[in-house]
Design an enzyme around this catalytic site. Structure first.
Site, short mmCIF file in Angstrom:
data_model
loop_
_atom_site.label_atom_id
_atom_site.label_comp_id
_atom_site.label_asym_id
_atom_site.label_seq_id
_atom_site.Cartn_x
_atom_site.Cartn_y
_atom_site.Cartn_z
N GLU A 166 1.01 -1.23 -0.06
CA GLU A 166 0.10 0.06 0.04
C GLU A 166 0.87 1.16 0.05
O GLU A 166 1.84 1.23 0.65
CB GLU A 166 -1.09 -0.09 1.29
CG GLU A 166 -1.99 1.13 1.42
CD GLU A 166 -2.76 1.07 2.58
OE1 GLU A 166 -2.77 -0.06 3.27
OE2 GLU A 166 -3.25 1.96 3.24
N GLU A 170 -2.84 10.81 2.69
CA GLU A 170 -4.11 10.87 3.56
C GLU A 170 -4.26 12.27 4.11
O GLU A 170 -3.10 13.04 4.38
CB GLU A 170 -3.98 9.99 4.77
CG GLU A 170 -4.45 8.55 4.47
CD GLU A 170 -4.41 7.77 5.50
OE1 GLU A 170 -5.49 7.00 5.60
OE2 GLU A 170 -3.47 7.46 6.16
N TRP A 252 -13.93 8.87 4.74
CA TRP A 252 -14.29 8.09 5.83
C TRP A 252 -14.30 8.65 6.98
O TRP A 252 -13.67 9.68 7.47
CB TRP A 252 -13.47 6.66 5.79
CG TRP A 252 -11.95 6.62 5.79
CD1 TRP A 252 -11.14 6.86 5.17
CD2 TRP A 252 -11.50 6.65 7.13
NE1 TRP A 252 -9.87 6.70 5.59
CE2 TRP A 252 -10.16 6.50 6.94
CE3 TRP A 252 -11.90 6.21 8.48
CZ2 TRP A 252 -9.25 6.40 7.97
CZ3 TRP A 252 -10.76 6.04 9.48
CH2 TRP A 252 -9.36 5.96 9.19
N THR A 263 -7.49 6.45 16.89
CA THR A 263 -7.92 7.04 15.43
C THR A 263 -8.35 8.28 15.75
O THR A 263 -8.49 8.87 14.68
CB THR A 263 -8.93 5.66 14.88
OG1 THR A 263 -8.43 4.55 15.16
CG2 THR A 263 -9.36 6.05 13.51
#
Ligand SMILES: *[C@@H]1O[C@H](CO)[C@@H](O)[C@H](O)[C@H]1NC(C)=O
Ligand SMILES: *[C@@H]1O[C@H](CO)[C@@H](O)[C@H](O)[C@H]1NC(C)=O
Ligand SMILES: *[C@@H]1O[C@H](CO)[C@@H](O)[C@H](O)[C@H]1NC(C)=O
Ligand SMILES: *[C@@H]1O[C@H](CO)[C@@H](O)[C@H](O)[C@H]1NC(C)=O
Ligand SMILES: *[C@@H]1O[C@H](CO)[C@@H](O)[C@H](O)[C@H]1NC(C)=O
Ligand SMILES: *[C@@H]1O[C@H](CO)[C@@H](O)[C@H](O)[C@H]1NC(C)=O
Ligand SMILES: *[C@@H]1O[C@H](CO)[C@@H](O)[C@H](O)[C@H]1NC(C)=O
Ligand SMILES: *[C@@H]1O[C@H](CO)[C@@H](O)[C@H](O)[C@H]1NC(C)=O
Ligand SMILES: *[C@@H]1O[C@H](CO)[C@@H](O)[C@H](O)[C@H]1NC(C)=O
Length: 354
Positions: A166, A170, A252, A263
């Protein structure tokens, strides 16, 4: 909080997609591969046939490396967003025909106007993710985009291989002068791989060109054509993304009660669903894309004219002593056969109903 982003990039978002796609059969993981009767390990770690064998099917956890459908070959193109004819709005109906669609919506909703694509986050949709139907096996990928600017909301532009190599761009939360870069080899977290790029002009108000320049021995991230970070394969002792990858864009919700604290903190706090921007836009947050350009750099000298796909083969040992799957370019079709496709789809529905 770069070390948080390691696990945060994909995992929380996957949990939102999970109910919609590819669940039902036995689970598959690094210690338990799929049986011959349900040979394909879906992106979400469930064994099955049909749908389970398409984009995201993990060849390392499937019955054989070749159990997954061959992955559509890279094709250089600039994708713009004037109408939805090349985007399949529900990935459930995708059969592997990359000539028919350039993108599939894995989850969520999109809107298009004035040549711009908005991917949407609402309080109930759990976010949106689009995947390219074609894979890239080295090359330059540039997305021209505006990010969200809201606490708890994450915009992402990444490459994701079926074996979970990956490469990430972001933008978590309200930090509109920053962009985060990251990479993974086969999904293995390395807490030193993330890096934040600072001092950008507002990423919400301005379109910037964000590039992933992915070559066999080096990886650079660029903003508006300027290199802002380079990582060499040798820096990582070979634990370097090297498998064919789909391009994915997503928005998201990280700042929600079900997310881990780390998070939420990384994403700048809880989402305010009464934010004036949210209400003013008709109860939605969004990230806006103007174009996505893909320039393929397949490493073979001459790609056969009838080449259609990438397939995984037996492992090889790299010069750094790592085991990695071999990748071949083939003329095998990427399209699920008509009969097996129907069977696959009905099995899928059956399992979801149960
Ligand atoms: C791996 O899959 C097997 C078989 O479904 C399951 O029993 C096991 O708990 C899984 N392991 C992990 C770590 O998820
Ligand atoms: C829709 O967009 C595609 C490119 O994505 C273009 O080839 C086609 O001409 C467009 N169709 C219309 C009706 O504008
Ligand atoms: C996609 O189609 C499947 C099958 O009809 C359906 O269950 C699912 O809700 C659809 N997804 C979306 C986002 O509409
Ligand atoms: C794949 O899509 C293309 C373009 O829509 C179409 O011409 C072709 O017939 C499709 N192939 C199959 C096997 O369905
Ligand atoms: C960002 O700009 C500030 C003010 O000009 C400067 O002090 C700082 O060093 C810059 N940071 C980076 C990472 O370039
Ligand atoms: C998350 O943070 C809240 C508030 O600081 C705390 O009460 C809670 O115990 C934390 N949860 C976890 C799992 O750390
Ligand atoms: C990579 O692709 C670009 C654009 O197609 C091409 O100009 C360049 O020569 C390629 N580089 C290599 C190393 O293959
Ligand atoms: C191939 O290598 C991968 C790591 O790259 C490993 O997870 C997998 O178990 C290996 N497969 C075999 C059959 O040795
Ligand atoms: C695929 O390649 C093989 C080996 O080169 C060849 O024998 C076969 O005819 C090709 N198949 C198609 C459908 O082109």
């Amino acid at each position: 909080m770069k070390h948080y982003s390691v696990l945060l990039t994909a995992l929380p978002f996957l949990s939102f997609i999970l109910p919609a796609l590819g669940q039902g059969g036995a689970t598959c993981n690094s210690t338990s591969i799929c049986p011959t009767t349900a040979p394909c390990c879906s992106e979400f770690g469930f064994c099955g046939t049909g749908e389970f064998c398409l984009g995201g099917c993990n060849p390392l956890w499937s019955n054989k490396p070749t159990s997954c459908m061959p992955a559509p070959l890279c094709e250089s193109a600039t994708y713009t967003f004037t109408n939805e004819s090349r985007i399949l709005s529900n990935a459930t109906f995708y059969n592997g025909n990359a000539s028919e669609y350039d993108w599939v919506v894995d989850k969520g909703n999109m809107l298009m106007s004035n040549g711009e694509l908005d991917i949407i986050l609402t309080e109930t949709n759990g976010g949106t993710r689009l995947s390219s139907t074609r894979y890239v096996h080295f090359g330059r990928i540039t997305a021209t985009l505006k990010t969200g600017r809201w606490p708890g909301v994450v915009t992402a532009f990444i490459t994701m291989a079926d074996d979970k190599d990956e490469i990430d761009w972001e933008w978590p939360g309200a930090a509109t002068t920053e962009a985060q870069t990251n990479l993974y080899w086969q999904g293995v977290p390395n807490y030193n791989n993330g890096k934040t790029i600072s001092n950008l002009t507002d990423t919400y108000s301005n379109f910037h060109d964000y590039t992933i320049d992915w070559q066999p021995d080096s990886l650079s991230w660029e903003i508006d054509g300027q290199v802002v970070r380079t990582v060499l394969k040798s820096d990582l002792k070979g634990a370097f993304p090297s498998a064919p990858s789909r391009v994915q864009i997503s928005i998201w919700p990280a700042g929600i009660p079900s997310s881990p604290n780390g998070t939420i903190e990384w994403a700048g706090g809880m989402i305010d669903w009464k934010d004036p921007d949210y209400v003013g836009a008709g109860n939605q947050f969004y990230s806006r894309f103007q174009s996505i350009k893909i320039e393929c750099n397949d490493t073979v000298d001459a790609i056969p004219v009838d080449a259609l796909s990438y397939v995984y083969g037996a492992n090889v040992t790299t010069s750094e002593g790592l085991q990695v799957p071999s990748i071949a370019i083939t003329n095998q079709s990427t399209i699920n056969g008509a009969v097996s496709d129907i069977l696959g789809l009905s099995m899928f529905f059956l399992m979801v109903v149960q």
